[in-house]
Design a protein around this motif. Structure first.
Motif, PDB file in Angstrom:
ATOM      1  N   PRO A   1       5.017  41.346  18.963  1.00  0.00           N
ATOM      2  CA  PRO A   1       5.365  42.584  18.261  1.00  0.00           C
ATOM      3  C   PRO A   1       4.545  42.812  17.000  1.00  0.00           C
ATOM      4  O   PRO A   1       4.387  43.950  16.553  1.00  0.00           O
ATOM      5  CB  PRO A   1       6.855  42.395  17.923  1.00  0.00           C
ATOM      6  CG  PRO A   1       7.065  40.915  17.950  1.00  0.00           C
ATOM      7  CD  PRO A   1       6.137  40.389  18.991  1.00  0.00           C
ATOM      8  N   ASP A   2       4.002  41.734  16.399  1.00  0.00           N
ATOM      9  CA  ASP A   2       3.179  41.875  15.197  1.00  0.00           C
ATOM     10  C   ASP A   2       1.694  41.969  15.512  1.00  0.00           C
ATOM     11  O   ASP A   2       0.878  42.133  14.604  1.00  0.00           O
ATOM     12  CB  ASP A   2       3.422  40.700  14.249  1.00  0.00           C
ATOM     13  CG  ASP A   2       4.848  40.694  13.717  1.00  0.00           C
ATOM     14  OD1 ASP A   2       5.410  41.790  13.539  1.00  0.00           O
ATOM     15  OD2 ASP A   2       5.398  39.606  13.497  1.00  0.00           O
ATOM     16  N   GLY A   3       1.325  41.860  16.774  1.00  0.00           N
ATOM     17  CA  GLY A   3      -0.062  42.049  17.177  1.00  0.00           C
ATOM     18  C   GLY A   3      -0.859  40.765  17.259  1.00  0.00           C
ATOM     19  O   GLY A   3      -0.667  39.828  16.477  1.00  0.00           O
ATOM     20  N   ILE A   4      -1.758  40.704  18.237  1.00  0.00           N
ATOM     21  CA  ILE A   4      -2.727  39.619  18.379  1.00  0.00           C
ATOM     22  C   ILE A   4      -4.092  40.201  18.046  1.00  0.00           C
ATOM     23  O   ILE A   4      -4.577  41.111  18.725  1.00  0.00           O
ATOM     24  CB  ILE A   4      -2.736  39.049  19.812  1.00  0.00           C
ATOM     25  CG1 ILE A   4      -1.350  38.508  20.185  1.00  0.00           C
ATOM     26  CG2 ILE A   4      -3.798  37.969  19.955  1.00  0.00           C
ATOM     27  CD1 ILE A   4      -1.239  38.110  21.648  1.00  0.00           C
ATOM     28  N   VAL A   5      -4.718  39.710  16.987  1.00  0.00           N
ATOM     29  CA  VAL A   5      -6.018  40.234  16.554  1.00  0.00           C
ATOM     30  C   VAL A   5      -7.113  39.588  17.388  1.00  0.00           C
ATOM     31  O   VAL A   5      -7.169  38.359  17.532  1.00  0.00           O
ATOM     32  CB  VAL A   5      -6.241  39.963  15.057  1.00  0.00           C
ATOM     33  CG1 VAL A   5      -7.613  40.455  14.635  1.00  0.00           C
ATOM     34  CG2 VAL A   5      -5.159  40.649  14.234  1.00  0.00           C
ATOM     35  N   LEU A   6      -8.007  40.418  17.934  1.00  0.00           N
ATOM     36  CA  LEU A   6      -9.107  39.946  18.770  1.00  0.00           C
ATOM     37  C   LEU A   6     -10.355  39.728  17.917  1.00  0.00           C
ATOM     38  O   LEU A   6     -10.498  40.303  16.837  1.00  0.00           O
ATOM     39  CB  LEU A   6      -9.389  40.957  19.880  1.00  0.00           C
ATOM     40  CG  LEU A   6      -8.230  41.218  20.851  1.00  0.00           C
ATOM     41  CD1 LEU A   6      -8.591  42.304  21.849  1.00  0.00           C
ATOM     42  CD2 LEU A   6      -7.852  39.939  21.584  1.00  0.00           C
ATOM     43  N   PRO A   7     -11.311  38.922  18.411  1.00  0.00           N
ATOM     44  CA  PRO A   7     -12.553  38.700  17.647  1.00  0.00           C
ATOM     45  C   PRO A   7     -13.412  39.959  17.592  1.00  0.00           C
ATOM     46  O   PRO A   7     -13.236  40.886  18.401  1.00  0.00           O
ATOM     47  CB  PRO A   7     -13.249  37.581  18.434  1.00  0.00           C
ATOM     48  CG  PRO A   7     -12.680  37.667  19.817  1.00  0.00           C
ATOM     49  CD  PRO A   7     -11.263  38.134  19.660  1.00  0.00           C
ATOM     50  N   GLU A   8     -14.355  39.998  16.635  1.00  0.00           N
ATOM     51  CA  GLU A   8     -15.209  41.173  16.489  1.00  0.00           C
ATOM     52  C   GLU A   8     -16.033  41.437  17.742  1.00  0.00           C
ATOM     53  O   GLU A   8     -16.203  42.587  18.167  1.00  0.00           O
ATOM     54  CB  GLU A   8     -16.155  41.006  15.289  1.00  0.00           C
ATOM     55  CG  GLU A   8     -15.479  41.177  13.936  1.00  0.00           C
ATOM     56  CD  GLU A   8     -14.926  39.869  13.412  1.00  0.00           C
ATOM     57  OE1 GLU A   8     -14.823  38.908  14.196  1.00  0.00           O
ATOM     58  OE2 GLU A   8     -14.599  39.799  12.210  1.00  0.00           O
ATOM     59  N   LEU A   9     -16.579  40.371  18.340  1.00  0.00           N
ATOM     60  CA  LEU A   9     -17.318  40.497  19.598  1.00  0.00           C
ATOM     61  C   LEU A   9     -16.367  40.161  20.737  1.00  0.00           C
ATOM     62  O   LEU A   9     -15.962  39.011  20.898  1.00  0.00           O
ATOM     63  CB  LEU A   9     -18.529  39.563  19.604  1.00  0.00           C
ATOM     64  CG  LEU A   9     -19.675  39.934  18.653  1.00  0.00           C
ATOM     65  CD1 LEU A   9     -20.775  38.896  18.712  1.00  0.00           C
ATOM     66  CD2 LEU A   9     -20.227  41.304  19.000  1.00  0.00           C
ATOM     67  N   LEU A  10     -16.007  41.166  21.525  1.00  0.00           N
ATOM     68  CA  LEU A  10     -15.018  40.976  22.581  1.00  0.00           C
ATOM     69  C   LEU A  10     -15.614  40.257  23.778  1.00  0.00           C
ATOM     70  O   LEU A  10     -16.804  40.372  24.080  1.00  0.00           O
ATOM     71  CB  LEU A  10     -14.469  42.333  23.027  1.00  0.00           C
ATOM     72  CG  LEU A  10     -13.699  43.150  21.989  1.00  0.00           C
ATOM     73  CD1 LEU A  10     -13.205  44.447  22.609  1.00  0.00           C
ATOM     74  CD2 LEU A  10     -12.530  42.363  21.421  1.00  0.00           C
ATOM     75  N   THR A  11     -14.751  39.521  24.461  1.00  0.00           N
ATOM     76  CA  THR A  11     -15.086  38.937  25.759  1.00  0.00           C
ATOM     77  C   THR A  11     -13.951  39.257  26.723  1.00  0.00           C
ATOM     78  O   THR A  11     -12.816  39.523  26.304  1.00  0.00           O
ATOM     79  CB  THR A  11     -15.251  37.407  25.665  1.00  0.00           C
ATOM     80  OG1 THR A  11     -13.997  36.819  25.268  1.00  0.00           O
ATOM     81  CG2 THR A  11     -16.324  37.030  24.654  1.00  0.00           C
ATOM     82  N   ASP A  12     -14.260  39.229  28.014  1.00  0.00           N
ATOM     83  CA  ASP A  12     -13.224  39.481  29.015  1.00  0.00           C
ATOM     84  C   ASP A  12     -12.060  38.505  28.849  1.00  0.00           C
ATOM     85  O   ASP A  12     -10.888  38.901  28.913  1.00  0.00           O
ATOM     86  CB  ASP A  12     -13.808  39.344  30.422  1.00  0.00           C
ATOM     87  CG  ASP A  12     -14.763  40.469  30.770  1.00  0.00           C
ATOM     88  OD1 ASP A  12     -14.835  41.445  29.991  1.00  0.00           O
ATOM     89  OD2 ASP A  12     -15.459  40.376  31.804  1.00  0.00           O
ATOM     90  N   GLU A  13     -12.397  37.235  28.632  1.00  0.00           N
ATOM     91  CA  GLU A  13     -11.355  36.220  28.544  1.00  0.00           C
ATOM     92  C   GLU A  13     -10.436  36.465  27.353  1.00  0.00           C
ATOM     93  O   GLU A  13      -9.207  36.345  27.461  1.00  0.00           O
ATOM     94  CB  GLU A  13     -11.985  34.829  28.436  1.00  0.00           C
ATOM     95  CG  GLU A  13     -12.720  34.361  29.684  1.00  0.00           C
ATOM     96  CD  GLU A  13     -14.076  35.040  29.847  1.00  0.00           C
ATOM     97  OE1 GLU A  13     -14.548  35.683  28.872  1.00  0.00           O
ATOM     98  OE2 GLU A  13     -14.650  34.947  30.939  1.00  0.00           O
ATOM     99  N   ALA A  14     -11.014  36.822  26.212  1.00  0.00           N
ATOM    100  CA  ALA A  14     -10.199  37.036  25.009  1.00  0.00           C
ATOM    101  C   ALA A  14      -9.235  38.195  25.195  1.00  0.00           C
ATOM    102  O   ALA A  14      -8.055  38.113  24.829  1.00  0.00           O
ATOM    103  CB  ALA A  14     -11.101  37.277  23.799  1.00  0.00           C
ATOM    104  N   VAL A  15      -9.714  39.302  25.776  1.00  0.00           N
ATOM    105  CA  VAL A  15      -8.862  40.478  25.946  1.00  0.00           C
ATOM    106  C   VAL A  15      -7.777  40.215  26.987  1.00  0.00           C
ATOM    107  O   VAL A  15      -6.595  40.501  26.769  1.00  0.00           O
ATOM    108  CB  VAL A  15      -9.704  41.704  26.342  1.00  0.00           C
ATOM    109  CG1 VAL A  15      -8.795  42.911  26.586  1.00  0.00           C
ATOM    110  CG2 VAL A  15     -10.713  42.032  25.253  1.00  0.00           C
ATOM    111  N   LEU A  16      -8.167  39.658  28.129  1.00  0.00           N
ATOM    112  CA  LEU A  16      -7.192  39.423  29.200  1.00  0.00           C
ATOM    113  C   LEU A  16      -6.136  38.403  28.778  1.00  0.00           C
ATOM    114  O   LEU A  16      -4.954  38.556  29.098  1.00  0.00           O
ATOM    115  CB  LEU A  16      -7.917  38.940  30.458  1.00  0.00           C
ATOM    116  CG  LEU A  16      -8.854  39.962  31.117  1.00  0.00           C
ATOM    117  CD1 LEU A  16      -9.630  39.325  32.266  1.00  0.00           C
ATOM    118  CD2 LEU A  16      -8.075  41.166  31.610  1.00  0.00           C
ATOM    119  N   ASP A  17      -6.551  37.366  28.045  1.00  0.00           N
ATOM    120  CA  ASP A  17      -5.594  36.368  27.574  1.00  0.00           C
ATOM    121  C   ASP A  17      -4.604  36.995  26.593  1.00  0.00           C
ATOM    122  O   ASP A  17      -3.397  36.717  26.652  1.00  0.00           O
ATOM    123  CB  ASP A  17      -6.341  35.217  26.905  1.00  0.00           C
ATOM    124  CG  ASP A  17      -5.401  34.099  26.467  1.00  0.00           C
ATOM    125  OD1 ASP A  17      -4.693  33.544  27.325  1.00  0.00           O
ATOM    126  OD2 ASP A  17      -5.367  33.798  25.265  1.00  0.00           O
TER     127      ASP A  17
END
Length: 690
Positions: free
Chosen positions: A666-682
């Motif tokens: 509910p408070d959000g998961i911050v993703l890295p500046e350079l996105l990867t498929d694995e980071a977003v899907l996870d």
């Protein structure tokens, strides 16, 4: 019928006749006012007005599951219940007391209020205690779940004159009166300090006996300054609690020391409410606190050389390196030191600009100069001139002293050109963030002026480190092929890269200032290239004057012409994006959806790279199309205080920025500046799991 039953029936009839003869007591509550969200009524702790001149009433809410009403300070949204007593007889005034609230954190929105059942105690003062009271309460309130629905109730309560006896509702009112925070003495609570921190935050220390187990802190100020959800540290087994929080940007006036704070500490049924001034921060060594962040800033500046945002200036770096091939070591060293100096001075200028903008009360962030049409036009003009120079349309004449200095060093271009190249590379490198850079900039901009300059200069040192390496070992450049005719072809190719960069900036200008302005500035720059390329028969002064006039014409157009509204969603994936707002985010998360937030801008190259390589392709694009996923786009192409405040809530002041919300986050998961498929899907999977 047996004897017992006959006696019971007779007693019932007798009591009923007695009540008719003597008169039943007046009702100690109003009728319920019902709606789809719940019900509300006015209740009294006594059955008559008595002789004290005061009445203890309560506004009782019964809310259906999931619905809430708001505390006196609702937080980021909503408004508290209010009562208009117009039409009441024998009423002097009335005052509401507020039981300890609960915090509701949903997708970055922090609100305070009550769920299920609550009674707001009300103390009424009468004009004449010898007379009955006929009270009329017009109540307005807001109930919220996924949606918010305004509520209204007209309530009436009559209490006769005479001796006051406890009503059936007296215990209920007393139960909620006990939940109204006091000075803390009876609850074993005591405020130790409310003190500013060196980073501009607030630290509140409370002691408790018995210890606190799950405390929270609510902060109020007269000018409506808001504070974020505090970070809470339990010490000594809960006997000492430290709350740390920051003011929300763009709320209130002045600084922490201007007005006292009302501090409400709550832990279950225990509560304390105190009014306190804010003490100055404890003196300490700021330098010791930022040493680690200086290292982070150096890494961020170095990695900036590898980011997509820096690709447009690659031509300048390549030419700078090749141009030194075969030169003397002292000339190579001086040239690269001059370029590094240009980078360092530019970062110092960015730090000064950040301090000035923040002092003026405006939103500040990394790369926000690209939100200004005037800056974009100036960059288009400069890039056009650089491209024309690479095409060989003209040579930039140097002052006599600079030319002589350059000849003395065996460098026909002089140090001024190398310095300008470094400064220009810095300006073009600022549209996007990089790993570590966002963390360092966020730390700096949340601190004071010394930290801002220290961090920005370390960023500059990191970005200029490749130049400094070659200055230390100039033989690296000496081993490259010597300039020859092949350099003419290379210069023209790299000039084409700069023309493409100018085209990209014109597209950003079009997005900010409108098609007419972008097309007009582009036409003027094309005229500049034509004049410089094919107008060589004209006197140099005439060509220079024409270029200057066209450049000023472009700057004038930056503030003229019709502008288009910001487009809330790109068209790469039709129907995927919805415009971002905190309300839309909270609504979607409240419905159990997974939300992907993309803070982007037309001028952010790394943002576009993330979309092209990750977001708009493959499994990520398929996941974003899922029925339980909502994609929200926050377009920061133009200045937007709400987006700036949203970023600041995460300690970020630059983009790209992506976060994923859901039942499990509910408070959000911050993703890295350079996105990867694995980071977003996870992140999507983690947010989906409650």
């Amino acid at each position: 019928m047996g004897l017992g039953r006959r006696l019971f029936a007779a007693m019932t009839v007798f009591l009923g006749l007695g009540s008719l003869a003597w008169g039943a007591p007046a009702s100690a509550s109003s009728d319920w006012s019902h709606n789809d969200q719940g019900a509300v009524r006015l209740i009294s702790a006594v059955t008559a007005v008595g002789d004290s001149g005061r009445l203890q009433l309560g506004l009782e809410f019964h809310l259906k599951p999931g619905w809430k009403i708001y505390w006196r300070s609702p937080g980021d949204a909503g408004f508290p219940p209010s009562i208009d007593w117009k039409g009441s007889d024998n009423l002097a005034d009335a005052m509401i007391a507020w039981p300890a609230p609960h915090r509701f954190s949903v997708s970055g929105l922090e609100t305070m209020g009550y769920k299920d059942e609550v009674v707001l105690p009300i103390v009424v003062r009468l004009n004449d205690p010898a007379q009955p009271a006929a009270l009329k309460a017009s109540v307005d309130y807001l109930t919220c779940d996924v949606l918010c629905v305004p509520g209204h109730a007209d309530l009436a309560l009559e209490l006769p004159a005479g001796a006051a006896e406890a009503s059936p509702q007296a215990h209920l009112i007393s139960r909620f009166l006990a939940q109204v925070p006091s000075d803390g003495a009876l609850q074993g609570l005591s405020l130790v300090t409310a003190q500013a921190t060196e980073g501009g935050g607030l630290k509140v220390v409370v002691t408790a006996n018995p210890p606190l187990s799950n405390p929270d802190l609510f902060i109020e100020r007269a000018d409506q300054m808001l504070f974020g959800k505090p970070r809470i540290r339990l010490q000594q087994g809960g006997k000492r609690v430290v709350f740390e929080t920051f003011p929300v940007p763009k709320t209130g006036e002045g600084d922490l020391f201007d007005k006292p704070l009302t501090l409400t500490v709550v832990d279950g049924s225990r509560g304390m409410e105190v009014v306190s001034d804010v003490a100055q921060a404890e003196p300490g060594s700021r330098l010791s606190k930022i040493v680690g962040m200086l290292g982070v800033a150096f890494l961020g500046g170095f990695i900036l050389n590898l980011m997509p945002c820096v690709l447009p200036v690659l031509s300048l770096k390549v030419l700078g390196l090749i141009g030194h091939a075969g030169a003397e070591r002292r000339v190579i060293r001086a040239g690269f030191l001059a370029s590094a100096a240009g980078i360092m001075v530019s970062f110092a200028g960015l730090a000064a600009a950040a301090v000035a903008v923040r002092s003026a009360g405006a939103a500040v962030g990394w790369g926000i100069q690209f939100q200004q049409p005037l800056f974009l036009v100036a960059m288009v003009v400069l890039i056009t001139l650089f491209a024309a120079n690479l095409f060989g349309f003209f040579e930039i004449p140097l002052p006599q002293w600079a030319a002589e200095a350059g000849k003395g060093r065996g460098d026909s271009h002089g140090m001024a050109g190398h310095f300008a190249a470094g400064a220009f590379a810095t300006l073009l490198a600022t549209p996007c963030s990089a790993p570590f850079l966002g963390t360092a900039v966020g730390f700096a901009l949340s601190r004071g002026t010394p930290e801002i300059f220290a961090i920005f200069l370390m960023l500059g040192l990191g970005m200029s480190s490749p130049y400094l390496v070659i200055a230390a070992w100039p033989q690296i450049a000496q081993r490259l092929p010597r300039p020859g005719r092949w350099m003419i072809v290379l210069r023209r190719l790299l000039g084409g890269v700069l023309v493409a960069t100018a085209g990209w900036l014109l597209a950003v200008l079009t997005a900010e200032a409108g098609t007419w302005t972008g097309s007009a500035v582009g036409g003027l720059m094309l005229a500049v290239l034509l004049i410089l390329g094919f107008g060589r028969r004209l006197p140099a002064i005439a060509r220079g004057a024409a270029v200057v006039l066209l450049g000023f014409g472009g700057l004038a157009l930056a503030n003229g012409g019709p502008s288009r509204p910001i487009q809330g969603a790109p068209s790469e994936i039709k129907g995927l994006w919805a415009p971002f707002s905190k309300e839309a985010l909270a609504k979607s998360v409240g419905e159990g959806k997974v939300v992907f937030v993309d803070v982007t801008a037309d001028w952010c190259i790394t943002c576009q790279v993330n979309k092209a390589t990750v977001v708009y392709r493959g499994k990520v694009a398929d996941s974003l199309r899922a029925p339980d996923v909502v994609a929200l786009e926050a377009d920061w192409t133009r200045p937007d205080d709400d987006i700036a405040a949203y970023l600041a809530g995460f300690g970020r002041y630059g983009i790209p920025f992506n976060a994923v919300y859901g039942p499990g986050a509910p408070d959000g998961i911050v993703l890295p500046e350079l996105l990867t498929d694995e980071a977003v899907l996870d992140a999507l999977e983690k947010a989906r799991r409650p």
